[in-house]
Each structure stands twice: as C-alpha cells, then as structure tokens.
Design a protein around this motif. Structure first.
Motif, mmCIF file in Angstrom:
data_model
loop_
_atom_site.group_PDB
_atom_site.id
_atom_site.type_symbol
_atom_site.label_atom_id
_atom_site.label_comp_id
_atom_site.label_asym_id
_atom_site.label_seq_id
_atom_site.Cartn_x
_atom_site.Cartn_y
_atom_site.Cartn_z
ATOM 1 N N LEU A 65 -27.184 -17.521 -8.689
ATOM 2 C CA LEU A 65 -26.176 -17.246 -7.670
ATOM 3 C C LEU A 65 -24.829 -16.903 -8.313
ATOM 4 C CD1 LEU A 65 -25.509 -17.142 -4.663
ATOM 5 C CD2 LEU A 65 -24.899 -19.558 -4.816
ATOM 6 N N VAL A 66 -24.457 -17.638 -9.345
ATOM 7 C CA VAL A 66 -23.204 -17.342 -10.049
ATOM 8 C C VAL A 66 -23.278 -15.949 -10.685
ATOM 9 C CG1 VAL A 66 -21.780 -18.004 -12.027
ATOM 10 C CG2 VAL A 66 -22.587 -19.744 -10.426
ATOM 11 N N THR A 67 -24.421 -15.613 -11.249
ATOM 12 C CA THR A 67 -24.605 -14.280 -11.831
ATOM 13 C C THR A 67 -24.424 -13.203 -10.776
ATOM 14 O OG1 THR A 67 -26.110 -15.164 -13.493
ATOM 15 C CG2 THR A 67 -26.229 -12.805 -13.071
ATOM 16 N N PHE A 68 -25.004 -13.410 -9.598
ATOM 17 C CA PHE A 68 -24.860 -12.451 -8.507
ATOM 18 C C PHE A 68 -23.395 -12.280 -8.107
ATOM 19 C CE2 PHE A 68 -24.360 -11.868 -3.917
ATOM 20 C CZ PHE A 68 -24.927 -10.617 -3.774
ATOM 21 N N VAL A 69 -22.697 -13.404 -7.949
ATOM 22 C CA VAL A 69 -21.297 -13.344 -7.506
ATOM 23 C C VAL A 69 -20.432 -12.634 -8.552
ATOM 24 C CG1 VAL A 69 -19.259 -14.758 -7.023
ATOM 25 C CG2 VAL A 69 -21.452 -15.343 -5.993
ATOM 26 N N VAL A 70 -20.620 -12.958 -9.817
ATOM 27 C CA VAL A 70 -19.812 -12.320 -10.864
ATOM 28 C C VAL A 70 -20.100 -10.824 -10.938
ATOM 29 C CG1 VAL A 70 -19.399 -12.235 -13.354
ATOM 30 C CG2 VAL A 70 -19.512 -14.438 -12.192
ATOM 31 N N MET A 71 -21.359 -10.450 -10.804
ATOM 32 C CA MET A 71 -21.679 -9.022 -10.821
ATOM 33 C C MET A 71 -21.024 -8.289 -9.653
ATOM 34 S SD MET A 71 -25.542 -8.608 -12.160
ATOM 35 C CE MET A 71 -25.467 -6.896 -11.759
ATOM 36 N N LEU A 79 -19.224 -9.482 -1.193
ATOM 37 C CA LEU A 79 -20.237 -10.480 -1.532
ATOM 38 C C LEU A 79 -21.406 -10.472 -0.554
ATOM 39 C CD1 LEU A 79 -18.041 -13.488 -2.680
ATOM 40 C CD2 LEU A 79 -19.272 -11.830 -4.075
ATOM 41 N N ARG A 80 -21.179 -9.917 0.623
ATOM 42 C CA ARG A 80 -22.271 -9.821 1.601
ATOM 43 C C ARG A 80 -23.210 -8.701 1.178
ATOM 44 N NH1 ARG A 80 -19.699 -10.346 7.605
ATOM 45 N NH2 ARG A 80 -19.039 -12.507 7.383
#
Length: 99
Positions: A65-71, A79-80
């Motif tokens: 999840l952190v990887t997704f948010v940072v990307m 973010l949606r």
C-alpha cells in the motif's frame, strides 16, 4: 531557416517522462521488499511459527500500500484508482502460498 520550439510543452513532456522513470525505478526497488516479506513468511511458516508468518504477510500488504501511494505521488496522480487492488495481488497470492 529557423524553427521555433514550444519550450514549455517540451519541458512539461520531459517532466512527465522523468516522473514515469522515477516511478518505475521506485517500483522496481520496492517490489523486492514486498516479495521478500512473503518469502520470509514462507520460511517462518516452515518453522511452525504461523502467527509470525501472518504478521509478515500483513506487513507485506502495508508495504504494498505504501508503494502504491508513493508511486501515485511521484506520478502526481490522484490516490483514487482501481490499481490499488492490483497492489495487493502479491500479498493475496502469498497468503495462499504460505498458509
């Protein structure tokens, strides 16, 4: 013969490419952490430490999840996104493989 360039459009295109390259590089590094946690969970489960294996799998989900948010932040995107589901695919497969 002189040619005029639209430098603002070129700079915007260059920044977009730079963001994409940075996101791909970050993903290539970060996915190793997600997959590494899943492999360690498999090893720990083999030592009859199921609770620790589950904790490692949950940590891999958080790291995904952190990887997704940072990307998404690197790409300057919202973010949606339905891609958040894809971020958890390695962890879901890990749960079936480990447990």
């Amino acid at each position: 013969m002189t040619t005029t360039r639209n430098t603002t459009a070129e700079l915007a295109a260059l920044r977009r490419v730079q963001r994409r390259v940075a996101a791909i590089a970050f993903f290539a590094v970060a996915i190793h952490g997600v997959l590494g946690l899943i492999v360690v969970a498999h090893v720990v489960h083999g030592q009859d430490r199921t609770a620790d294996a589950v904790l490692l799998l949950v940590m891999s989900a958080v790291f995904a999840l952190v990887t997704f948010v940072v990307m998404r932040l690197i790409l300057a995107a919202t973010l949606r996104s339905p891609w958040v589901v894809v971020a958890f695919v390695p962890t879901v497969i890990g749960f079936f493989w480990v447990l």
